[in-house]
Design a protein around this motif. Sequence first.
Motif, mmCIF file in Angstrom:
data_model
loop_
_atom_site.group_PDB
_atom_site.id
_atom_site.type_symbol
_atom_site.label_atom_id
_atom_site.label_comp_id
_atom_site.label_asym_id
_atom_site.label_seq_id
_atom_site.Cartn_x
_atom_site.Cartn_y
_atom_site.Cartn_z
ATOM 1 N N GLU A 115 0.819 -1.209 0.000
ATOM 2 C CA GLU A 115 0.000 0.000 0.000
ATOM 3 C C GLU A 115 0.854 1.261 0.000
ATOM 4 O OE1 GLU A 115 -2.675 -2.796 2.553
ATOM 5 O OE2 GLU A 115 -0.590 -2.731 1.869
ATOM 6 N N HIS A 162 -2.218 4.168 -3.566
ATOM 7 C CA HIS A 162 -3.064 5.212 -2.980
ATOM 8 C C HIS A 162 -3.378 6.328 -3.961
ATOM 9 C CE1 HIS A 162 0.776 7.364 -2.581
ATOM 10 N NE2 HIS A 162 1.253 6.267 -2.031
ATOM 11 N N ASN A 163 -3.437 6.013 -5.242
ATOM 12 C CA ASN A 163 -3.752 7.028 -6.242
ATOM 13 C C ASN A 163 -5.023 6.711 -7.019
ATOM 14 O OD1 ASN A 163 -1.808 9.175 -6.086
ATOM 15 N ND2 ASN A 163 -0.254 7.700 -6.702
ATOM 16 N N GLY A 164 -5.951 6.010 -6.380
ATOM 17 C CA GLY A 164 -7.248 5.789 -6.994
ATOM 18 C C GLY A 164 -7.213 4.803 -8.152
ATOM 19 N N TYR A 165 -8.330 4.728 -8.863
ATOM 20 C CA TYR A 165 -8.493 3.744 -9.942
ATOM 21 C C TYR A 165 -7.331 3.768 -10.933
ATOM 22 C CZ TYR A 165 -10.222 1.630 -14.254
ATOM 23 O OH TYR A 165 -10.335 0.867 -15.402
ATOM 24 N N LYS A 220 -12.914 -5.402 -2.612
ATOM 25 C CA LYS A 220 -11.881 -4.780 -1.788
ATOM 26 C C LYS A 220 -11.602 -5.687 -0.594
ATOM 27 C CE LYS A 220 -13.199 -0.020 -2.976
ATOM 28 N NZ LYS A 220 -13.631 1.301 -2.449
ATOM 29 N N GLY A 278 -5.403 -1.575 2.604
ATOM 30 C CA GLY A 278 -5.761 -0.168 2.705
ATOM 31 C C GLY A 278 -5.843 0.562 1.387
ATOM 32 N N PHE A 279 -6.097 -0.140 0.291
ATOM 33 C CA PHE A 279 -6.172 0.515 -1.013
ATOM 34 C C PHE A 279 -7.424 1.392 -1.114
ATOM 35 C CE2 PHE A 279 -3.931 -3.562 -2.131
ATOM 36 C CZ PHE A 279 -2.688 -2.977 -2.364
ATOM 37 N N ASN A 280 -7.330 2.463 -1.895
ATOM 38 C CA ASN A 280 -8.498 3.329 -2.095
ATOM 39 C C ASN A 280 -9.144 3.070 -3.457
ATOM 40 O OD1 ASN A 280 -6.558 4.477 -3.728
ATOM 41 N ND2 ASN A 280 -6.881 6.583 -3.008
ATOM 42 N N PHE A 281 -9.208 1.800 -3.839
ATOM 43 C CA PHE A 281 -9.822 1.373 -5.097
ATOM 44 C C PHE A 281 -10.142 -0.118 -4.979
ATOM 45 C CE2 PHE A 281 -5.142 1.722 -5.550
ATOM 46 C CZ PHE A 281 -4.812 0.372 -5.521
ATOM 47 N N HIS A 282 -10.842 -0.660 -5.944
ATOM 48 C CA HIS A 282 -11.076 -2.098 -5.988
ATOM 49 C C HIS A 282 -9.731 -2.784 -6.245
ATOM 50 C CE1 HIS A 282 -15.145 -0.550 -7.075
ATOM 51 N NE2 HIS A 282 -15.529 -1.542 -6.295
ATOM 52 N N ASP A 283 -9.299 -3.628 -5.297
ATOM 53 C CA ASP A 283 -7.980 -4.246 -5.456
ATOM 54 C C ASP A 283 -8.013 -5.519 -6.288
ATOM 55 O OD1 ASP A 283 -8.607 -6.436 -3.511
ATOM 56 O OD2 ASP A 283 -8.527 -4.800 -2.072
#
Length: 435
Positions: free
Chosen positions: A229, A235-238, A271, A276-281
């Motif tokens: 992460e 941590h930069n979105g999609y 997810k 802790g990703f800020n997108f669908h992993d």
Amino acid sequence: MTQQPSTHSQHLVIVPTAKRHPDPTRLGQTVMSLIRNIAEGSAFLIGNAASGCVAPNQANFESAMPSPEKKIRYAVVAGGQISQQAFMPGIKQTNNSELAALVTGDPVKADKLAKLYGIKPWSYEQYDELLKSGEIDAVYVATPNFRHAPFAVAALEAGIHVLLEKPMASSVEEAEQILAAQRKSGAKLMIAYRLHHEPGNVELFTRARNGDFGDLRSFSSTFAQNVAEENSRGHNGYWGGPVPDMGAYPLNAVRNLFGSEPVAVHAVGTKAKDRGFNFHDTVAVTLLFPQERTAQFTVSYATASAENFTLVGTKATVEASPCYMFGPSMGIAYREITDEGEKEHVFEPVDQFGNETQYFSDCILNDRDPEANGEEGLMDMRVLAAVERSLETGETITLPAASRSRRVEADQALHLDPAEQPSEDEMISIIPQSK
């Protein structure tokens, strides 16, 4: 095309087996129901005429053109993992390219990498000055995806050639801006699809297009890794996540294997609770192509490593693994399965980054438009953007019909010996991608 002599050979192993009749990939009833009800899109044609040539703006273009006896001088824009691990070592394997500059915002990288490679460091604030300096002919842009457009556009407007990492940008609009800048200036633009010059993939693309596997029906693929992460990808979105980063590989592969462009896209994502990703992993994508062809691929930042694809035709099934990755010991391989038996095709490792740089420099020196130009990048971008919309809405996204004026040719395969690559521990001021 200038090419170093090859000392590599392909190994073919024939293993008789009982008859096998693999089932085509089956789509879920819900997705198929959605796809069957898609309205036909309007015609959509991107690109230039079959020649692919654009008249250059002589004022800008000629200033960036070296004399034929010179090597193309590259500046690396961003000194992250891909630059340090692969591009900077790989350029040494070419005979028509050289490293001349590094653009970075990290003073430690600027000092240590400049000394290691004997090149001049520049800050991001000095980028415009570098473009006007006369010290470089081309840039290799390897910034995070959302920063591709400003660096690529500025270079092209200055008449500097651009080798641009994939995906091309972080929106279709940005990709179109880059393409417009290239067309206006006439400087060369190539999207860094390194597998367009890797012998195993090139063979698969050309054999599929020649009908060696029969009428192609389906494609399925998995490409996954366990990403930290803390890395910029986390941590930069999609547009920093697994679909643009890893999905570009199966997407580009199936487009070139089928020799056509998808007309519908559906995606679902999950997810992991412990990440802790800020997108669908993890994302699964289904594509509908003309001629009743289907494709599926799954990409992930939260699993063990995996890379493979299966291509099903009426004459043969192809199982490829490894198929996307690179490295000094990474040789591409595929198995061809027919009623008569199995054939194992194994290719020795090549320097994939050296290959693409050699090819691009040859295009610059001989004033040729590279095959993986902005049109190729834009074709992938429209699908990646449709995946994003499908994840947001839960709907199947219809794409207008599109066509590509060029495809990968057999002579694009190069055989440069692999460079020795630094380990993650040996690289300077990076946050490793792998967890």
